[in-house]
Design an enzyme around this catalytic site. Sequence first.
Site, PDB file in Angstrom:
ATOM      1  N   CYS A  47       0.998  -1.069  -0.104  1.00  0.00           N
ATOM      2  CA  CYS A  47       0.069   0.061  -0.200  1.00  0.00           C
ATOM      3  C   CYS A  47       1.111   0.908  -0.384  1.00  0.00           C
ATOM      4  CB  CYS A  47      -0.849  -0.432   1.008  1.00  0.00           C
ATOM      5  SG  CYS A  47      -2.529  -1.487   1.332  1.00  0.00           S
ATOM      6  N   THR A  48       2.094   1.212   0.751  1.00  0.00           N
ATOM      7  CA  THR A  48       2.897   2.290   0.495  1.00  0.00           C
ATOM      8  C   THR A  48       3.643   2.082  -0.721  1.00  0.00           C
ATOM      9  OG1 THR A  48       3.529   2.107   2.768  1.00  0.00           O
ATOM     10  CG2 THR A  48       5.355   3.175   1.696  1.00  0.00           C
TER      11      THR A  48
END
Length: 156
Positions: A47-48
């Site tokens: 997600c980062t």
Amino acid sequence: MSAVELNKTVPDFTAPATGDKNISLSDFRGSNNVVIYFYPKDSTPGCTTEGGDFRDHHDAFEKADTVILGVSRDGIKSHENFKAKQSFPFDLLSDKDESLCKLFDVIKLKKMYGKESLGVERSTFIIDKEGVLRKEWRGVKVKGHVEEVLEAVQSL
């Protein structure tokens, strides 16, 4: 409410967002395309990376009159920390009640370490300036995805 469909108008929605505001899809009607990307959890590796890719291409999306909105089931406090730490120039929407996840049909049965649970399937949607769903990606693999979304937006 039934799930969104390609080439159909997306029902208006409002959700709490970073920056202590509520964002509605109708806020952008007539002026901006909207990329909505759903991701499982703030501050996790995939997600980062995905958020960072959207951040790194943000100027190109802006040139294509496109707003980026990230959505997960995390709360606003978690979103504010994630956004600040990663210097995201776009808002994150909190979907704790899963109303957006259900509207876009992104809650799926997932298996991790042999256990099954319901979670957010990484997915991205492009909504045009008139509020019509033009493209969707489900079960997204992060590498190269943002470039593909950008190309699709630029061709609208």
